[in-house]
Design a protein around this motif. Structure first.
Motif, PDB file in Angstrom:
ATOM      1  N   CYS A   1       5.222 -12.900  -0.588  1.00 39.78           N
ATOM      2  CA  CYS A   1       4.298 -13.263   0.495  1.00 39.78           C
ATOM      3  C   CYS A   1       4.706 -14.573   1.154  1.00 39.78           C
ATOM      4  O   CYS A   1       4.644 -14.709   2.385  1.00 39.78           O
ATOM      5  CB  CYS A   1       2.869 -13.363  -0.038  1.00 39.78           C
ATOM      6  SG  CYS A   1       2.138 -11.757  -0.439  1.00 39.78           S
ATOM      7  N   ASN A   2       5.133 -15.534   0.348  1.00 41.45           N
ATOM      8  CA  ASN A   2       5.581 -16.811   0.910  1.00 41.45           C
ATOM      9  C   ASN A   2       6.810 -16.635   1.791  1.00 41.45           C
ATOM     10  O   ASN A   2       6.925 -17.248   2.858  1.00 41.45           O
ATOM     11  CB  ASN A   2       5.885 -17.804  -0.213  1.00 41.45           C
ATOM     12  CG  ASN A   2       4.632 -18.283  -0.910  1.00 41.45           C
ATOM     13  OD1 ASN A   2       3.541 -18.228  -0.344  1.00 41.45           O
ATOM     14  ND2 ASN A   2       4.773 -18.754  -2.135  1.00 41.45           N
TER      15      ASN A   2
ATOM     16  N   GLN B   1       5.757 -15.053   5.041  1.00 47.18           N
ATOM     17  CA  GLN B   1       5.020 -16.030   5.844  1.00 47.18           C
ATOM     18  C   GLN B   1       5.985 -16.963   6.578  1.00 47.18           C
ATOM     19  O   GLN B   1       5.789 -17.275   7.766  1.00 47.18           O
ATOM     20  CB  GLN B   1       4.082 -16.845   4.950  1.00 47.18           C
ATOM     21  CG  GLN B   1       3.174 -17.811   5.702  1.00 47.18           C
ATOM     22  CD  GLN B   1       2.098 -17.084   6.497  1.00 47.18           C
ATOM     23  OE1 GLN B   1       1.411 -16.216   5.988  1.00 47.18           O
ATOM     24  NE2 GLN B   1       1.966 -17.457   7.762  1.00 47.18           N
TER      25      GLN B   1
ATOM     26  N   GLU C   1       6.256 -17.230  10.667  1.00 54.18           N
ATOM     27  CA  GLU C   1       6.045 -18.486  11.385  1.00 54.18           C
ATOM     28  C   GLU C   1       7.249 -18.822  12.256  1.00 54.18           C
ATOM     29  O   GLU C   1       7.100 -19.352  13.359  1.00 54.18           O
ATOM     30  CB  GLU C   1       5.767 -19.609  10.390  1.00 54.18           C
ATOM     31  CG  GLU C   1       4.411 -19.475   9.710  1.00 54.18           C
ATOM     32  CD  GLU C   1       4.180 -20.508   8.626  1.00 54.18           C
ATOM     33  OE1 GLU C   1       5.097 -21.330   8.395  1.00 54.18           O
ATOM     34  OE2 GLU C   1       3.090 -20.498   8.016  1.00 54.18           O
TER      35      GLU C   1
ATOM     36  N   LEU D   1       0.733  -8.907   3.571  1.00 59.71           N
ATOM     37  CA  LEU D   1       0.203 -10.059   2.836  1.00 59.71           C
ATOM     38  C   LEU D   1      -0.980  -9.661   1.962  1.00 59.71           C
ATOM     39  O   LEU D   1      -1.145 -10.170   0.848  1.00 59.71           O
ATOM     40  CB  LEU D   1      -0.230 -11.161   3.811  1.00 59.71           C
ATOM     41  CG  LEU D   1       0.871 -11.880   4.595  1.00 59.71           C
ATOM     42  CD1 LEU D   1       0.268 -13.027   5.406  1.00 59.71           C
ATOM     43  CD2 LEU D   1       1.969 -12.414   3.684  1.00 59.71           C
TER      44      LEU D   1
END
Length: 332
Positions: free
Chosen positions: A250-251, A254, A258, A278
């Motif tokens: 998930c990180n 992300q 971004e 997510l």
């Protein structure tokens, strides 16, 4: 002045001998909020050597403010998978190296000779795979603020195999594989070959993706980065499964998202899929919880079965009626 942050990043390049591009970039990784990547010339930067550089500044290098700068110590390493102590390391440790708007790339055009690199007995290319590690320590200058140097002791040593992690958890240390070959994408620029089918598919569904980038009249390189960022998100969603969406997964997603958002695409069509991915973190956590409970139950059932077997053995030739018999003292 002291050390603010220290990170290592590992880049795994598969099918090295098949790379046709003059230059190949790693995925972006982040140290102290700054975007970095490794730039490699697999056939040499006008020399008969592997050329490796470290690049800072993120996506829009042409528009970095003149005041922007990062002072660092850094090292680059080409891992020797056969003899770790022969890992090739070059870097700036004792003196500072400053990345700024005019000099955003530092490195070594003659990192290792191509003959030595391609020697099957050298250990630098095993199964046509090479591994490059970047170790970066950000120096906290007055421009960025002060930190307590005593509380920031780090080890930037890469002089032995033990100092280098060949696989890394996300997001602080990201291991990524380059697709290598770059191909033209609709006249907009050179994009990694593995991303092109995915980009063609979504651009046929959403023509505005191409139109919005053309209307922005961006530099050729920035357009390439925009579609590369989109390709990375699409590739992640295409190749990963629900079970991969743990905290690290998930990180990573992300970070990719971004980065993609900075290019001004209309992502309304993609955002639900991003959010769904997510949300799968809770599903994975629930799965891990249920799996652990099942293992605990199985262990308890095993203990119970062993206890039953022990009970059967204990009851053998034992008659509870004997407990009611009088003890006596021989007179009866």
């Amino acid at each position: 002045m002291g050390i603010k942050t220290f990170e290592k990043f590992t880049w795994t390049i598969k099918n090295f001998s098949k790379l046709d591009s003059e230059e190949v970039y790693s995925e972006f990784f982040f140290v102290d909020g700054h975007a970095w990547r490794i730039l490699m010339f697999p056939k040499g930067d006008d020399v008969d050597c592997l050329s490796i550089y470290l690049q800072a500044g993120g996506l829009d290098l042409d528009n970095l403010p003149n005041s922007w700068s990062i002072s660092t110590h850094f090292k680059l390493a080409l891992i020797n998978k056969v003899k770790g102590k022969k890992t090739k390391v070059k870097g700036i440790k004792q003196s500072e190296c400053t990345f700024n708007a005019t000099e955003s790339t530092w490195g070594y055009p003659e990192f290792i000779s191509l003959d030595k690199l391609c020697d099957p007995n050298s250990g630098f290319s095993v199964n046509d795979t090479c591994v490059i590690v970047a170790a970066i320590s950000i120096i906290k200058s007055e421009h960025f603020g002060q930190v307590d140097y005593a509380s920031s002791k780090i080890d930037i040593s890469l002089d032995s195999a033990e100092d280098i992690e060949h696989t890394n958890p996300l997001p602080n240390e990201i291991s990524t594989t380059s697709f290598g070959e770059l191909v033209d994408f609709r006249g907009l620029g050179k994009i990694e070959k593995g991303f092109v089918p995915l980009l063609e598919e979504v651009c046929s569904w959403h023509p505005s993706l191409v139109e919005c980038q053309r209307k922005r009249s961006r530099t050729h390189r920035l357009t390439e980065w925009a579609f590369t960022a989109l390709g990375r998100v699409l590739h992640f969603l295409k190749t990963n499964k629900v079970k991969d969406m743990n905290g690290d997964g998930c990180n990573h997603l992300q970070i990719l998202w971004e980065e993609l958002e900075t290019f001004g695409f209309d992502l309304c069509w993609l955002e639900p899929h991003f959010q769904y991915a997510l949300d799968m973190k809770s599903c994975v956590e629930r799965y891990v919880q249920v799996k652990k409970m099942k293992e605990n139950v199985a262990a308890l059932e095993m203990d119970l079965e062993i206890a039953r077997q022990d009970l059967v053995k204990a009851e053998k030739d034992f008659d509870e009626r004997h407990l009611d018999a009088k003890l006596g003292y021989g007179g009866d």
